[in-house]
Design an enzyme around this catalytic site. Structure first.
Site, PDB file in Angstrom:
ATOM      1  N   PHE A   1      22.641  13.504   6.389  1.00  0.00           N
ATOM      2  CA  PHE A   1      23.386  12.338   6.872  1.00  0.00           C
ATOM      3  C   PHE A   1      24.239  12.622   8.102  1.00  0.00           C
ATOM      4  O   PHE A   1      24.660  11.701   8.797  1.00  0.00           O
ATOM      5  CB  PHE A   1      24.299  11.791   5.753  1.00  0.00           C
TER       6      PHE A   1
ATOM      7  N   LYS B   1      11.506  11.672   7.241  1.00  0.00           N
ATOM      8  CA  LYS B   1      12.309  11.092   6.140  1.00  0.00           C
ATOM      9  C   LYS B   1      13.785  11.249   6.483  1.00  0.00           C
ATOM     10  O   LYS B   1      14.348  12.327   6.375  1.00  0.00           O
ATOM     11  CB  LYS B   1      11.986  11.841   4.839  1.00  0.00           C
TER      12      LYS B   1
ATOM     13  N   GLU C   1      18.930   8.663   3.364  1.00  0.00           N
ATOM     14  CA  GLU C   1      19.050   7.260   2.937  1.00  0.00           C
ATOM     15  C   GLU C   1      20.456   6.715   3.180  1.00  0.00           C
ATOM     16  O   GLU C   1      20.681   5.510   3.161  1.00  0.00           O
ATOM     17  CB  GLU C   1      18.653   7.115   1.456  1.00  0.00           C
TER      18      GLU C   1
ATOM     19  N   SER D   1      21.725  20.290   2.295  1.00  0.00           N
ATOM     20  CA  SER D   1      22.541  21.231   1.527  1.00  0.00           C
ATOM     21  C   SER D   1      21.693  22.406   1.029  1.00  0.00           C
ATOM     22  O   SER D   1      20.470  22.290   0.895  1.00  0.00           O
ATOM     23  CB  SER D   1      23.163  20.506   0.333  1.00  0.00           C
TER      24      SER D   1
ATOM     25  N   CYS E   1      27.464  21.544  10.017  1.00  0.00           N
ATOM     26  CA  CYS E   1      27.109  22.840   9.428  1.00  0.00           C
ATOM     27  C   CYS E   1      27.626  23.980  10.289  1.00  0.00           C
ATOM     28  O   CYS E   1      27.571  25.126   9.890  1.00  0.00           O
ATOM     29  CB  CYS E   1      25.609  22.945   9.243  1.00  0.00           C
TER      30      CYS E   1
ATOM     31  N   GLU F   1      31.152  25.186   0.067  1.00  0.00           N
ATOM     32  CA  GLU F   1      31.186  24.335   1.255  1.00  0.00           C
ATOM     33  C   GLU F   1      32.013  23.088   0.943  1.00  0.00           C
ATOM     34  O   GLU F   1      31.709  22.365  -0.001  1.00  0.00           O
ATOM     35  CB  GLU F   1      29.762  23.935   1.651  1.00  0.00           C
TER      36      GLU F   1
END
Ligand code: NAD
Length: 490
Positions: A154, A178, A181, A231, A286, A381
């Protein structure tokens, strides 16, 4: 709710050059800026994926047979379209992800740079040729794999798609993409702009959805390679599942980037770099600074960090985090660390939000000192505008702390000493190292990718390294001298 009342139309799949939505389940898409419903997204099934793979398979022969220089012409046009639509694309990122407009423009600009690298691929994949004995030649060509897949997170709705799309397609593959969402809308615009640039139908397809569609991609026999960014937990699952069906895979995971700060570091530059790294994109990068390892007397630098961090105003120059769930997870880490004895020097919880957008998921910059390595905040994280500070007695101890964390995306050192910096460059266990730079992202043509639990698979995802991932080598030996000697190798 009727989709006509939403800011953006329903986000459908994009297959064979057109939108496609047939009776799937829908999910709400909300803006983290104020929590409003901005679109819905279809949650596809394995059947929808199958349609997309078939479209990509049908497009593959003509696309892979198109000379690379002709493919490049489409991406030159696409680059122009990114620039022409820069404002609209940035606004879309801002709305669906919540990052500031400035950060959203930077994201689109990075997509332009990634596309420019893809346009340079004809200069990098000429292949090799050698006369290995009189009249006998060996040559190597880089050939595409076929239908490939790319799965995104995301936090960069525009840039992360461009880590894979331009390179994979330029190298002759066709793709099923993909998006997350949570932020699916940008990918539809990418598909539309690629079509406008002249990309043939079926070369690029978007299939929306959640976990089910990722599993279907990992299993689909028509897909030859899978790239994943997200992740670590999911990266491990996707890497194991995709490779178990004999696909090649590169799966980038989460991070816990350590910034080692030595007492001789430049005061203002270090403080502003560390704060920019921890808080840019609301800490949802990240490459964000997650943990500072202070060696010796770094108090003045910490005080200056507080000054810098106070300049960040939620809703003005600091965006919200992605969701209520994320807000609660992050504040949970802060509360737990505080309870365990850490000292919150700057508390971003329940901030005043500029413009009063109270329903957004805003969190101010948070600096927590005297964190110890056994605390959960030091190990996991957090993915928010939060930095924890642990103390080390010397550089060896600081490097040991960095080495002990399971991730390995980035690490950085702040110092004026070349010799000490060199030690961190040599000994940090991370794929991307910064010296006096808080976000050490390698720019094209260098490649992006971490080590340890931050990446599974051998190649990096961008730059020259990605050529290896998206192609296979064809080795041809030719002999056009019938009069030449024949031996056991001919
Ligand atoms: P995520 O792992 O939750 O989701 C990533 C993708 O996986 C999404 O498309 C999602 O639909 C899918 N997914 C989610 N759960 C799944 C499951 N159980 N099985 C199969 N698929 C699943 O990640 P996110 O929250 O969207 O993104 C944030 C994470 O991504 C952070 O950990 C961040 O560090 C990481 N990230 C890493 C890099 C990198 O280069 N290493 C870059 C960007 C983001």
């Amino acid at each position: 709710m009727a989709t006509t009342t939403l800011k953006y139309n329903e986000t459908t799949n994009y297959i064979a050059g057109k939108p496609e939505a047939n009776g799937q389940q829908r999910m709400d898409v909300r803006s983290p800026l104020d929590g409003t419903l901005i679109s819905t997204v279809v949650l596809s099934t394995a059947n929808d994926l199958d349609k997309a793979v078939k479209a990509a398979e049908a497009a593959f022969p003509a696309w892979s047979g198109t000379p690379i220089k002709e493919r490049a012409q489409i991406f030159y046009r696409y680059r122009e379209l990114l620039l022409k639509n820069r404002e609209e694309l940035a606004l879309l990122v801002h709305t669906e992800n919540g990052k500031t407009m400035e950060e959203s423009y930077a994201e689109v600009d990075k997509s332009v740079e990634l596309t420019e690298f893809a346009c340079s691929l004809p200069q990098l994949v000429q292949g090799e040729l050698l006369e290995v004995s009189k009249g006998v030649e060996c040559r190597i060509e880089r050939k595409p794999l076929g239908v490939v897949a790319s799965i995104a997170p995301f936090n960069f709705p525009n840039m992360v798609p461009h880590w894979t799309i331009p390179n994979a397609l330029m190298l002759g593959n066709t793709m099923v993409f993909k998006p997350s969402e949570i932020v699916p809308i940008s990918s539809t615009r990418i598909a539309e702009l690629l079509k406008e640039a002249g990309l043939p139908d079926g070369v690029f397809n978007v299939v929306n959805g959640d976990r089910a569609i990722v599993e279907a991609i990992s299993d689909h026999p028509g897909i030859k390679a899978v790239s994943f960014v997200g992740s670590t937990k999911v990266a491990k699952i996707v890497y194991a599942r995709a490779t178990s069906t004999l696909k090649r895979a590169v799966c980038l995971g989460g991070a816990k980037n350590h910034l080692i700060v030595l007492p001789d570091a430049h005061l203002e530059m270090t403080a502003s770099n560390v704060v920019a790294s921890m808080s840019g994109c609301a800490g949802q990068r990240c490459m964000a600074a997650a943990q500072m390892v202070g060696v010796g007397g770094v108090e003045p630098i910490i005080q200056q960090m507080i000054v810098e961090a106070k300049k960040l105003v939620p809703g003005k120059n600091l965006g919200p985090v992605i969701s209520k769930v994320a807000y609660e997870r992050i504040t949970g880490y802060i509360a737990e660390a505080e309870k365990a004895g850490a000292k919150v020097l700057l508390d971003g919880r329940n901030p005043q939000v500029e413009g009063g957008a109270k329903d957004g998921y805003y969190l101010g910059p948070t600096i927590i000192d005297h964190v110890t390595t056994d605390m959960r905040i030091a190990q996991e994280e957090v993915f928010g505008p939060v930095i924890s500070i642990v103390r080390a007695k010397d550089l060896d101890a600081a490097i040991a702390i960095e080495n002990a964390n399971p991730y390995g995306n980035a690490a950085a050192v702040f110092t004026q000493s070349g010799g000490l910096a060199r030690q961190v460059m040599e000994r940090a266990s991370a794929g991307m190292i910064g010296v006096n730079i808080g976000v050490p992202v390698p720019r094209e043509p260098f490649s992006f990718g971490g080590w340890n639990d931050s990446k599974f698979g051998t190649c990096d995802i961008t730059g020259k390294s990605s050529i290896e991932f998206w192609t296979q080598m064809k080795k041809t030996t030719t002999k056009w001298n019938p009069e030449g000697k024949t031996n056991w190798m001919s």
